[in-house]
Design a protein around this motif. Structure first.
Motif, PDB file in Angstrom:
ATOM      1  N   ALA A 197      17.737  -2.522  24.001  1.00 45.74           N
ATOM      2  CA  ALA A 197      18.448  -3.599  24.689  1.00 45.74           C
ATOM      3  C   ALA A 197      17.593  -4.280  25.746  1.00 45.74           C
ATOM      4  O   ALA A 197      17.751  -5.481  26.010  1.00 45.74           O
ATOM      5  CB  ALA A 197      19.724  -3.048  25.332  1.00 45.74           C
ATOM      6  N   GLU A 198      16.688  -3.539  26.359  1.00 46.95           N
ATOM      7  CA  GLU A 198      15.824  -4.105  27.399  1.00 46.95           C
ATOM      8  C   GLU A 198      14.389  -4.284  26.918  1.00 46.95           C
ATOM      9  O   GLU A 198      13.466  -4.402  27.726  1.00 46.95           O
ATOM     10  CB  GLU A 198      15.867  -3.224  28.643  1.00 46.95           C
ATOM     11  N   GLY A 199      14.182  -4.279  25.595  1.00 45.58           N
ATOM     12  CA  GLY A 199      12.839  -4.453  25.045  1.00 45.58           C
ATOM     13  C   GLY A 199      12.419  -3.249  24.231  1.00 45.58           C
ATOM     14  O   GLY A 199      13.249  -2.444  23.811  1.00 45.58           O
ATOM     15  N   SER A 200      11.129  -3.132  24.005  1.00 42.40           N
ATOM     16  CA  SER A 200      10.618  -2.038  23.191  1.00 42.40           C
ATOM     17  C   SER A 200      10.818  -0.701  23.901  1.00 42.40           C
ATOM     18  O   SER A 200      11.000  -0.646  25.121  1.00 42.40           O
ATOM     19  CB  SER A 200       9.133  -2.250  22.898  1.00 42.40           C
ATOM     20  N   TYR A 201      10.808   0.373  23.132  1.00 43.61           N
ATOM     21  CA  TYR A 201      10.998   1.708  23.702  1.00 43.61           C
ATOM     22  C   TYR A 201      10.030   2.678  23.031  1.00 43.61           C
ATOM     23  O   TYR A 201       9.425   2.373  22.001  1.00 43.61           O
ATOM     24  CB  TYR A 201      12.446   2.169  23.545  1.00 43.61           C
ATOM     25  N   HIS A 202       9.891   3.864  23.629  1.00 43.17           N
ATOM     26  CA  HIS A 202       8.917   4.848  23.178  1.00 43.17           C
ATOM     27  C   HIS A 202       9.607   6.129  22.724  1.00 43.17           C
ATOM     28  O   HIS A 202      10.808   6.334  22.963  1.00 43.17           O
ATOM     29  CB  HIS A 202       7.913   5.151  24.298  1.00 43.17           C
ATOM     30  N   ALA A 203       8.823   7.001  22.086  1.00 44.21           N
ATOM     31  CA  ALA A 203       9.362   8.281  21.624  1.00 44.21           C
ATOM     32  C   ALA A 203       9.949   9.072  22.784  1.00 44.21           C
ATOM     33  O   ALA A 203      10.987   9.736  22.642  1.00 44.21           O
ATOM     34  CB  ALA A 203       8.261   9.085  20.924  1.00 44.21           C
ATOM     35  N   ALA A 204       9.294   9.030  23.938  1.00 41.79           N
ATOM     36  CA  ALA A 204       9.800   9.753  25.102  1.00 41.79           C
ATOM     37  C   ALA A 204      11.169   9.243  25.521  1.00 41.79           C
ATOM     38  O   ALA A 204      12.017  10.012  25.999  1.00 41.79           O
ATOM     39  CB  ALA A 204       8.814   9.636  26.263  1.00 41.79           C
ATOM     40  N   ASP A 205      11.426   7.941  25.335  1.00 45.39           N
ATOM     41  CA  ASP A 205      12.735   7.373  25.672  1.00 45.39           C
ATOM     42  C   ASP A 205      13.823   7.915  24.744  1.00 45.39           C
ATOM     43  O   ASP A 205      14.952   8.169  25.173  1.00 45.39           O
ATOM     44  CB  ASP A 205      12.695   5.848  25.587  1.00 45.39           C
ATOM     45  N   VAL A 206      13.483   8.079  23.461  1.00 40.48           N
ATOM     46  CA  VAL A 206      14.434   8.647  22.501  1.00 40.48           C
ATOM     47  C   VAL A 206      14.828  10.053  22.929  1.00 40.48           C
ATOM     48  O   VAL A 206      16.016  10.403  22.995  1.00 40.48           O
ATOM     49  CB  VAL A 206      13.831   8.671  21.081  1.00 40.48           C
TER      50      VAL A 206
END
Length: 481
Positions: free
Chosen positions: A460-469
Motif C-alpha cells: 500500500a505504501e510502495g514496494s516491500y521486502h522479505a523482512a516486511d513479510v
C-alpha cells in the motif's frame, strides 16, 4: 545410511518461504529469509537453464562465477564458464543458446550442468549466514531431479520439498546420494507393459569421473513432500523407501499447481475447478501422524498464521507475499506492473484447469496489461514432456503445449492440446530470462496464490521486502495471543 538426525521441533522453522516458479524463489530471496531465522527455499526447477542464461547475460554482479569458484570440481566449474559465459553479455536481439532436452539417458556433460547449477543456487542462498536453506522441486519433472538433488546436497541444502506427484522414492534417493552412491527413480512411460519397469539412474561417480570423490558423507536433507490429503501423507509416511520428516499441506488456494478436486472434475460458471468438502484437510488426523506439518495456501496472513498454529501445525509455508517482494526473482518491471494492478483492483487469479501440460490445475494472474495470453507454439526446453512408448516399441517425448501437428505425429490426441500453455518458457520470461524469438520476446506467464489482498496490504505504501513479510506475519500472531 546418513548420520543426519531428524531435527528437533525446537529447530524447525515457523515460516517456510514457498518455492515459486522458475527462479522466482531465487537465491537472493532464500538468503534473505534464511538470514532472518526462517527457511528460505530456492526453486530447483529448470535451474540448469537459469544458470546458463545468467552466464550468457554476462553474469551481472559476478554471482554465478563467485559460487562456481567454490565448486568442488574446479575443472567442471571452468567448463561451465568456457561453454556459457559471455563477458559482455549476449546482444539484446540474440537468442539464448539452448541446452539439450532431457531424456531418460543423457550425456555426462549434460548432467554436470545440472549438478553445477543446483550447487550455485544453493551456495548463494547459504552465503553469509548460518541459517538453513531448502530447495523445492516438482515430482512430475522427473528427468533432472536426481542430479539437481545431488548438486544441492554438495552445497549443503538442509531441506527438500516436493509436490506435483507422489515422491515415494525420493527419501531413498537422498540416502544414497548423501553417501555418493547411485540413486534410481521409477521412470513413468505411458503405454509401457505393466511388467516392464523403466528407471532413471544417477551415479555420482559418473559425475566425479576422473576426479577424486569426497570421502565424507554429505548432509542428508530433511524431506517434506507437499500433500493435499491426509491419506496421501499417511501413505508417504508409511510406504516411502526412506525417512519422511514432515509435510507441507497445501490447499487449493495456493499458487502454481494445485491438486485436482477429488471426484469428477466440475467447473464453476467462470470455468474454474470446484473444490468441496472432500478437499478439506482434517488437521486432527494430520496431527495423529506424528510428524510436523506446515499449512500452505490461505495462511499468508497474521490470522492465517495464528490459525495454523492453533490447528497443530509447526507453521506455515507462504508463497504469494514473498513472490512480489523486492528480493524475489520476478523481473522488476513485471513485478511493479502486477503489484500496481493488484493495488488498483484490476488483477485477479484464475485457476485454469487446462493451462498446465501436466493436467494439474494451474493458477494464472489475469488483468495485468502487456501480459500476452497467446504465443506461437514452440517446445524447445522440454522439461514437462512425457515419455510415451509407441507401437513400434520406441520411446518418444511429447508435450500437449508443443505444436499440435508434432504432438499428433507422436500419437497424441489434438484435443489434449486445447488451452495448454508453455509453462517452461513463460515462467522463464517472468524472471527476465525469456527467449528472443523472431515474432518477439517470449511473453511472461505469472502465477500466484489466491490471496492478492495481502499483497495489496503490504504494498500500500510502495514496494516491500522479505523482512516486511516476516515482521507482518509474526507481529500479527503475537498480537492475537
Amino acid at each position: 545410511m546418513s548420520a543426519t538426525l531428524v531435527p528437533s521441533v525446537a529447530t524447525l522453522p515457523r515460516i517456510i518461504q514457498g518455492g515459486m516458479g522458475i527462479g522466482v524463489s531465487n537465491w537472493r530471496l532464500a538468503n534473505a529469509v534464511s538470514s532472518l531465522g526462517h527457511l528460505g527455499v530456492v526453486s530447483g526447477t529448470v535451474i540448469d537453464t537459469v544458470m546458463v542464461r545468467r552466464l550468457q547475460d554476462g553474469d551481472p554482479g559476478g554471482h554465478v562465477r563467485r559460487a562456481l569458484a567454490h565448486f568442488p570440481v574446479p575443472a567442471i566449474a571452468d567448463e561451465m564458464l568456457h561453454r556459457f559465459f559471455i563477458a559482455e553479455g549476449r546482444a539484446p536481439d540474440a537468442p539464448y543458446r539452448l541446452l539439450p532436452m532431457y531424456r531418460q539417458v543423457v550425456s555426462r556433460a549434460r548432467q554436470r550442468v545440472t549438478v553445477a547449477a543446483a550447487f550455485v543456487e544453493t551456495w548463494l542462498a547459504r552465503e553469509g549466514h548460518d541459517g538453513d536453506v531448502g530447495m523445492n522441486l516438482l515430482t512430475k519433472v522427473q528427468l533432472p531431479n536426481l542430479p539437481t538433488l545431488y548438486g544441492a546436497m554438495l552445497a549443503g541444502v538442509a531441506t527438500i520439498i516436493m509436490g506435483a506427484g507422489i515422491p515415494r522414492e525420493i527419501p531413498g534417493a537422498l540416502d544414497a546420494l548423501s553417501e555418493h552412491r547411485p540413486a534410481s527413480l521409477r521412470f513413468d512411460v505411458e503405454g509401457m507393459p505393466r511388467d516392464v519397469i523403466e528407471s532413471i539412474t544417477f551415479d555420482p561417480m559418473d559425475f566425479w569421473h576422473e576426479h577424486a570423490p569426497p570421502m565424507t558423507v554429505l548432509r542428508r536433507p530433511s524431506f517434506y513432500p507437499v500433500v493435499s490429503a491426509v491419506s496421501l501423507a499417511a501413505t508417504l509416511a508409511r510406504k516411502s523407501n526412506g525417512r519422511v520428516d514432515g509435510f507441507v499441506v497445501e490447499s487449493p488456494t495456493a499458487g502454481g499447481h494445485n491438486a485436482p478436486p477429488r471426484g469428477d472434475m466440475q467447473l464453476d460458471a467462470s470455468g474454474q475447478p470446484i473444490y468441496g468438502e472432500r478437499d478439506v484437510v482434517d488437521f486432527a488426523r494430520m496431527r495423529d501422524l506424528g510428524l510436523p506439518f506446515w499449512i500452505a495456501g490461505g495462511s499468508g496472513t497474521p490470522r492465517g498464521f495464528a490459525q495454523a498454529l492453533e490447528q497443530g501445525a509447526q507453521g506455515v509455508q507462504v508463497g504469494t507475499l514473498f513472490a512480489f517482494c523486492e528480493e524475489s526473482g520476478l523481473e522488476p518491471t513485471l513485478r511493479t506492473s502486477v503489484v500496481e494492478a493488484v493495488c488498483a483492483g484490476r488483477a485477479h487469479v484464475f485457476t485454469d484447469p487446462l493451462a498446465s501440460p501436466t493436467g494439474y490445475p494451474f493458477k494464472v494472474i489475469h488483468g495485468v496489461a502487456d501480459l500476452a495470453d497467446s504465443r506461437e507454439r514452440v517446445c524447445d526446453l522440454g522439461y514437462l514432456r512425457v515419455a510415451v512408448r509407441g507401437d513400434d516399441g520406441r520411446t518418444v517425448y511429447r508435450c500437449p503445449a508443443e505444436p499440435v501437428d508434432a504432438y499428433v505425429a507422436k500419437g497424441g490426441d489434438a484435443a489434449d492440446c486445447e488451452g495448454r500453455r508453455c509453462l517452461c518458457n513463460g515462467l522463464l520470461a517472468d524472471v527476465g530470462l525469456g527467449q528472443v524469438r523472431t515474432e518477439g520476446d517470449e511473453p511472461p506467464l505469472v502465477t500466484s496464490g489466491d490471496d492478492l489482498a495481502s499483497v495489496a496490504t503490504l504494498a500500500a505504501e510502495g514496494s516491500y521486502h522479505a523482512a516486511d513479510v516476516i515482521a507482518w506475519l509474526e507481529g500479527g500472531v503475537q498480537a492475537t495471543r
